[in-house]
Design an enzyme around this catalytic site. Structure first.
Site, short mmCIF file in Angstrom:
data_model
loop_
_atom_site.label_atom_id
_atom_site.label_comp_id
_atom_site.label_asym_id
_atom_site.label_seq_id
_atom_site.Cartn_x
_atom_site.Cartn_y
_atom_site.Cartn_z
CG HIS A 54 -3.38 -6.49 7.46
ND1 HIS A 54 -3.41 -5.32 7.74
CD2 HIS A 54 -1.81 -6.83 5.69
CE1 HIS A 54 -2.70 -4.55 7.73
NE2 HIS A 54 -1.86 -5.19 6.25
CD GLU A 55 -1.02 -8.82 3.42
OE1 GLU A 55 -1.46 -7.86 2.23
OE2 GLU A 55 -0.66 -8.46 4.20
CG HIS A 58 -3.00 -4.97 2.25
ND1 HIS A 58 -3.44 -3.04 1.99
CD2 HIS A 58 -2.66 -4.85 2.82
CE1 HIS A 58 -2.34 -3.06 3.25
NE2 HIS A 58 -2.27 -4.29 4.24
#
Length: 71
Positions: A54-55, A58
């Protein structure tokens, strides 16, 4: 679509981060991912993997945005 090359990625554990499982910061050159040790050490490994992915997404989106702004 232009290719994006990530030259520098840093992943660090944080003992102090307790409000979220992960955090991504992009400073224009370096994508830095911080993972919460207190929150993730007691969770299943799948939570760690999903948080890291997820990070990193980003970070990829930030790189794509920077590339679009340069065009």
């Amino acid at each position: 679509m232009p290719q994006i090359c990530l030259l520098s990625l840093k992943v660090k554990w944080s003992k102090r981060m307790t409000l979220c499982a992960g955090l991504c910061v992009y400073d224009g050159q370096l994508v830095s991912v911080r993972l919460s040790e207190p929150l993730l050490k007691l969770r299943p490994r799948s939570d760690l993997i999903n948080t890291l992915l997820h990070e990193m997404i980003h970070g990829l989106l930030q790189l794509q945005l920077q590339l679009q702004l340069q065009l």
